[in-house]
Design an enzyme around this catalytic site. Structure first.
Site, PDB file in Angstrom:
ATOM      1  N   LYS A   1       0.702  -1.166   0.085  1.00  0.00           N
ATOM      2  CA  LYS A   1       0.005  -0.217   0.217  1.00  0.00           C
ATOM      3  C   LYS A   1       0.800   1.269   0.071  1.00  0.00           C
ATOM      4  CE  LYS A   1      -0.636  -0.677   4.931  1.00  0.00           C
ATOM      5  NZ  LYS A   1      -0.262  -2.009   4.864  1.00  0.00           N
TER       6      LYS A   1
ATOM      7  N   HIS B   1       1.878  -3.102  15.600  1.00  0.00           N
ATOM      8  CA  HIS B   1       2.391  -1.910  14.605  1.00  0.00           C
ATOM      9  C   HIS B   1       2.490  -0.644  15.519  1.00  0.00           C
ATOM     10  CE1 HIS B   1       2.948   0.770  11.314  1.00  0.00           C
ATOM     11  NE2 HIS B   1       2.874   0.017  10.456  1.00  0.00           N
TER      12      HIS B   1
ATOM     13  N   GLU C   1       7.161  -5.659   8.353  1.00  0.00           N
ATOM     14  CA  GLU C   1       6.196  -5.322   7.421  1.00  0.00           C
ATOM     15  C   GLU C   1       6.483  -3.585   6.987  1.00  0.00           C
ATOM     16  OE1 GLU C   1       2.473  -5.788   9.074  1.00  0.00           O
ATOM     17  OE2 GLU C   1       2.359  -7.717   8.495  1.00  0.00           O
TER      18      GLU C   1
END
Lengths: 386, 386
Positions: free
Chosen positions: B45, B173, B251
């Site tokens: 993304k 995250h 990530e």
């Protein structure tokens, strides 16, 4: 509209913007009746779908454009540049030249540099000066970024004349979704003073552009177009009675298409975190609901659950982005769950125009009630042939 | 990069995102070195351009995907579903089925309903539970919308087992653009407690996903990848020493591509209103600079005027939308004027992915330094043949 939502789901998937063109026609005629003698320039940026533009062209509407891209869309539909006004006050030089080449002769400006750009690339065109209004009654005040101080307007008009442009008049924008008709009265009275000063200085202005901002029904009560039209008429009588052959222009965007569309979405997930309930839809602020970031309040309906008991939720979109929260706190049915249909009412304006493909997610497409009617008719004909 | 901006202007117009793929390779290798033994899943993304995805695939990178659209992009490049993790915790059911059909066996969840959806459409897959962190050191805290309470994580892991999924581990995250390596230490210590409790309950977890959030150089000083890697290693030694064959995953999105790109824009207008100075560019919040709405602070360079005296401006985009203001107050050269080139440094991530066509304005396209080099070589060859 609920019926058409169900019909649409037979041929397409959520999210989509279900759109009824007949509402656009109704709104156009209402504005025509309320602003007698006015030329209506539809603000293409509100929703630029070719079917909407074609219908409005057929009805005799003109078009307010913001860029070369919008001009090209209209030209492709056979609409002449003569019916367009280049209303953006921040134009690319090459876009001005393109507009001029294609017959556009009416341009908005609010600064010296913009006048210079128009004078060079669209010589001899008519210009109107956009003045700043206070926008205090609008959901979307526009005065910060646009419009010159009314005291400076006359300087700009004379500067345009010096640059061999035709200083035509004044425009303002009371701010999007403005709920108070008196905002137009105030702005017209300011414009009237500029017209008067101009006349005393030997400049005969003839164009009054009352902009957009005409409201659409959402959660708050709104004035009718007729009421706003009456205020505008009164204000012109009072402040601009001395202008012979005054040309009145309006630039509705949201007003023309807002009530014609419902944004239809689906529940992807319901969950609870830290005692708070969340519902996630298949469209969010990057897929049609950008205006909710500025707290634009749509009426939200969960189909088939309109009478269920309500409770408080956070309502969010489908992307991995924390900004993608539609409403921080909103009442929704307790029973809401996976795959329920959630509709944003009167969302025909400023929704699909903000579409992105963020997170690789397909944004809402438009589905026309008129298309579905055609499909229904075809099916009926086929059935009758069997 | 200035040299390449000039070169790019010979073949294209502003706005564009000038991108240097060699920086992506450098960042990938840096992270590989800093997170020994980790599998890196690039968050598509951040920037999903095929050239970036192809390069990373060649380097051995895996991919974190958010939707069917992103999976399709990767498949089209010949990248197998086995190298993908479906990291979005808000998935469409049909997207889960599509992912499963194409070989994806690793899914993120943070709620019961999501586990049910994965169990039905991707039976037997590995899942990891995303826990919420406080995100207090991040420019972009993500904890509101995503992640379950750490106390609830074990329940979810057992629920997944009951639904015949493989409970693999935990993800978190720390929030995008996180400047404090200690955030990872804190989160890993929380994850360690979940691993310990799980083990005592007979569940052997083996996957730790330390997410993204690794920062990119903007106006504030940032820690190096090496420093963050050291903290992660220490925290694993301290909190997860008892896990045999621990699989570490990261990530990165912004980290991998942010420093590889400059967004190049042009001044369309300079004006003054109410004594305040405004500069308008040919790209704004709807055309690449969406993150500035949340006060993301890019370094802004006006090419050729780096040493000029500065003054305060409002910096805005080209649309007829009052929201389209990039920075409310920013220091720019006094001499800035029409057609100056204004560059947003290290804007390779989360810019073109938010592109819209709002106002009919073409959004920034990507231009690769590598393409320009190819053009240069071709020209040289042609010249040498003459």
């Amino acid at each position: 509209m609920e019926y058409w939502v169900r019909r649409a789901l037979e041929v397409t998937k959520t999210p989509f913007l279900l759109f009824d063109l007949s509402v656009v026609e109704k709104k156009f005629l209402e504005m025509k009746a309320a602003l007698k003698g006015a030329d209506i320039y539809y603000a293409v940026k509100a929703n630029s779908h070719p079917r909407i533009l074609s219908l409005l062209a057929k009805l005799g509407c003109n078009f307010d454009v913001a860029s070369k891209g919008e001009i090209e869309k209209l030209l492709a539909l056979g609409i002449s540049g003569k019916r367009m006004s280049f209303g953006n006050t921040i134009k690319k030089e090459e876009d001005i030249a393109f507009a001029y080449k294609n017959g556009i002769r009416l341009f908005a400006v609010d600064s010296e540099m913009e006048i210079e750009k128009v004078a060079i690339s669209a010589p001899g065109s008519r210009i109107f000066v956009r003045i700043a209004t206070d926008g205090s009654d609008a959901d979307w005040p526009l005065s910060r970024k646009f419009g010159t101080d009314p005291d400076h307007a006359l300087d700009l008009l004379f500067y345009a004349a010096k640059m061999k442009l035709i200083p035509a008049g004044v425009s303002f924008h009371v701010g999007s979704q403005n709920l108070n008709p008196e905002s137009w009265r105030k702005a017209i009275s300011v414009a009237g003073k500029i017209f008067k000063k101009a006349m005393r200085s030997g400049l005969n202005l003839f164009l009054l552009n009352v902009g957009g901002g005409f409201p659409v029904q959402h959660r708050k009560p709104i004035p009718t177009m007729e009421e706003i039209g009456r205020v505008i008429e009164e204000a012109i009588d009072e402040n601009l009675w001395f202008v012979h052959g005054l040309k009145l222009i309006s630039e509705p965007g949201r007003y023309m298409v807002g009530e014609a569309g419902w944004l239809v979405t689906k529940v992807l997930l319901k969950s609870e975190r830290n005692g708070e309930k969340w519902v996630y839809l298949d469209a969010g602020v990057f897929h049609g609901l950008a205006e909710t970031m500025q707290n634009f309040e749509y009426e939200v309906r969960v189909l088939g659950k309109e009478n269920d008991e309500l409770e408080e939720y956070h309502l969010a979109g489908p992307t991995c982005d924390s900004v993608d929260v539609i409403y921080d706190r909103i009442l929704l049915p307790k029973t809401i769950t996976l795959n329920d249909l959630v509709c944003f009412v009167n969302a025909g304006a400023y929704t699909v125009e903000y579409n992105t493909y963020f997170n690789g997610i397909e944004p809402p497409k438009m589905v026309f009630v008129e298309e579905l009617t055609e499909i229904s008719l075809e099916e009926k004909m086929k059935a009758s042939l069997l």
